[in-house]
Design an enzyme around this catalytic site. Structure first.
Site, PDB file in Angstrom:
ATOM      1  N   ASP A 148      49.951  73.408  57.474  1.00  0.00           N
ATOM      2  CA  ASP A 148      49.867  72.946  56.087  1.00  0.00           C
ATOM      3  C   ASP A 148      51.250  72.771  55.459  1.00  0.00           C
ATOM      4  OD1 ASP A 148      50.414  75.686  56.051  1.00  0.00           O
ATOM      5  OD2 ASP A 148      48.476  76.233  55.214  1.00  0.00           O
TER       6      ASP A 148
ATOM      7  N   ASN B 190      41.399  85.671  50.462  1.00  0.00           N
ATOM      8  CA  ASN B 190      40.029  85.182  50.268  1.00  0.00           C
ATOM      9  C   ASN B 190      39.415  84.639  51.562  1.00  0.00           C
ATOM     10  OD1 ASN B 190      41.422  82.818  50.604  1.00  0.00           O
ATOM     11  ND2 ASN B 190      40.821  81.882  48.674  1.00  0.00           N
TER      12      ASN B 190
ATOM     13  N   HIS C  27      40.895  82.464  53.647  1.00  0.00           N
ATOM     14  CA  HIS C  27      41.252  81.101  54.049  1.00  0.00           C
ATOM     15  C   HIS C  27      42.102  81.109  55.316  1.00  0.00           C
ATOM     16  CE1 HIS C  27      45.026  81.000  51.195  1.00  0.00           C
ATOM     17  NE2 HIS C  27      45.459  81.163  52.429  1.00  0.00           N
TER      18      HIS C  27
ATOM     19  N   GLU D  77      40.247  76.546  51.788  1.00  0.00           N
ATOM     20  CA  GLU D  77      39.716  77.526  50.848  1.00  0.00           C
ATOM     21  C   GLU D  77      38.195  77.681  51.039  1.00  0.00           C
ATOM     22  OE1 GLU D  77      41.778  79.295  49.432  1.00  0.00           O
ATOM     23  OE2 GLU D  77      43.212  78.279  48.111  1.00  0.00           O
TER      24      GLU D  77
HETATM   25  C1  GLP Z   1      49.083  81.003  52.858  1.00  0.00           C
HETATM   26  C2  GLP Z   1      49.109  79.994  54.018  1.00  0.00           C
HETATM   27  C3  GLP Z   1      48.340  80.500  55.192  1.00  0.00           C
HETATM   28  C4  GLP Z   1      48.722  81.954  55.397  1.00  0.00           C
HETATM   29  C5  GLP Z   1      48.153  82.788  54.286  1.00  0.00           C
HETATM   30  C6  GLP Z   1      48.589  84.238  54.307  1.00  0.00           C
HETATM   31  O1  GLP Z   1      48.531  80.515  51.712  1.00  0.00           O
HETATM   32  N1  GLP Z   1      48.648  78.681  53.706  1.00  0.00           N
HETATM   33  O2  GLP Z   1      48.596  79.699  56.325  1.00  0.00           O
HETATM   34  O3  GLP Z   1      48.189  82.408  56.597  1.00  0.00           O
HETATM   35  O4  GLP Z   1      48.347  82.195  53.035  1.00  0.00           O
HETATM   36  O5  GLP Z   1      49.891  84.382  53.856  1.00  0.00           O
HETATM   37  P1  GLP Z   1      50.744  85.702  54.068  1.00  0.00           P
HETATM   38  O6  GLP Z   1      50.965  85.817  55.534  1.00  0.00           O
HETATM   39  O7  GLP Z   1      52.023  85.471  53.315  1.00  0.00           O
HETATM   40  O8  GLP Z   1      49.922  86.832  53.532  1.00  0.00           O
END
Ligand code: GLP
Length: 242
Positions: free
Chosen positions: A62, A128, A130, A135
Site C-alpha cells: 500500500d 481493527n 486490517h 479495512e
Molecule cells: C498500517 C499498514 C499495514 C500495517 C498496519 C500495522 O496501517 N497499512 O500494512 O501492517 O497498519 O502497523 P504497525 O505495524 O505500525 O502497527
C-alpha cells in the site's frame, strides 16, 4: 495456519528472518512487503545480513494517497530507508500515491501483481484486523483499490505523524484477493493492542468484519507473535518457543 509465539518481538523477528532467508534460498523471487512499526526489526536483520535480493522483485501492499515517494511519511520513503537503500531489489513496486488518475493507477498496480506472482507475502496487522489497508468490510476477492481509511486507523497511524490532521485519509492498497493469491504468507503482530485482532484472525469466524480472518482460507500461512499479541489465544492453538 501455523502460529508461533515468542517471548518478545526481537526473538520473533529472528524467526521471521530465518523464514525469509529459507524462502530466498529455496528460490522465492517475488516478495510482497509491508510497512509499519512491526517489521522494523526484521528489516534491520535483513539489512545486516549477507542475503542478496538484487535479482528479486518486491511489491508493497500500500501507499498513502497524496504523498510522493520523497515524503518522509510515505511508504516508498519508509521502504527505501528501512531496506532498499542497503538491500536493493532488481525492481521494487509500490502504488504511486501522487497519481490522481485513480483508475489508471489501480489498473497499473493490478497488472504488476498479475505479472509477478508473489512467492512470499509479509503482512502486519491493523488493530481493527486490517491487512494492507483493507479495512473491515473489504471483499475477500478484492483487487487494488483506493481506500477510505477508518477513524481508528487514522488514529493508530497518527503516531508516525506530527499531528492527526497530517495523516492522509485515503490510501491505495493491494486487495485481499491479491494477498490470498500469494504462495506463502507470513504475518507478524506484536504488542497488547493487537491481541483482539490476533484472536479474531486465528480463532474467530471468517468474516469481512475482520479482514485478517480471510487468512484462515489460505493453505500456507505462518503467524509470528510475541506473548502480548498472543495473550487471547487458546493455549493449544499455537507453538510456544521458550
Ligand atoms: C498500517 C499498514 C499495514 C500495517 C498496519 C500495522 O496501517 N497499512 O500494512 O501492517 O497498519 O502497523 P504497525 O505495524 O505500525 O502497527
Amino acid at each position: 495456519m501455523k502460529i508461533h509465539v515468542f517471548k518478545n518481538k526481537e526473538i520473533a523477528s529472528e524467526f521471521a528472518y530465518t523464514e525469509f532467508a529459507k524462502n530466498l534460498e529455496q528460490g522465492a523471487h517475488v516478495f510482497g512487503l509491508a510497512t509499519g512499526g512491526t517489521p522494523e526489526i526484521l528489516y534491520q536483520l535483513l539489512r545486516e545480513s549477507d542475503l542478496d535480493f538484487s535479482n528479486c522483485v518486491s511489491i508493497n501492499l500500500d501507499e498513502y494517497y497524496g504523498l510522493d515517494g520523497n515524503h518522509p511519511k510515505s511508504y516508498r520513503y519508509y521502504m527505501q530507508t528501512q531496506l532498499f537503500d542497503v538491500k536493493p531489489f532488481n525492481t521494487s513496486y509500490l502504488p504511486d500515491g501522487t497519481d490522481t488518475n485513480v483508475q489508471s493507477q489501480i489498473d497499473a498496480y493490478n497488472q504488476i501483481i498479475a505479472e509477478n506472482p508473489i512467492d512470499l507475502q509479509l503482512l502486519g496487522l491493523g488493530v481493527n484486523g486490517h491487512i494492507g489497508f483493507n479495512e473491515p468490510g473489504s471483499p475477500f476477492d478484492g483487487q487494488t483499490s483506493l481506500v477510505d481509511l477508518t477513524a481508528n486507523t487514522i488514529e493508530a497511524n497518527s503516531r508516525y505523524f506530527a499531528t492527526k490532521e497530517e495523516v492522509p485519509t485515503q490510501a491505495y492498497s493491494m486487495g485481499i484477493g491479491s494477498i490470498l493469491k500469494a504462495n506463502k504468507i507470513i504475518l507478524l503482530a506484536f504488542g497488547p493492542k493487537k491481541a483482539d485482532a490476533v484472536f479474531g484472525l486465528a480463532e474467530g469466524p471468517i468474516t469481512v468484519d475482520l479482514p485478517a480472518s480471510s487468512l484462515q482460507t489460505h493453505p500456507d500461512v505462518t503467524i509470528i507473535l510475541d506473548e502480548e499479541a498472543a495473550s487471547q489465544l487458546s493455549r493449544d492453538s499455537y507453538i510456544f518457543h521458550e
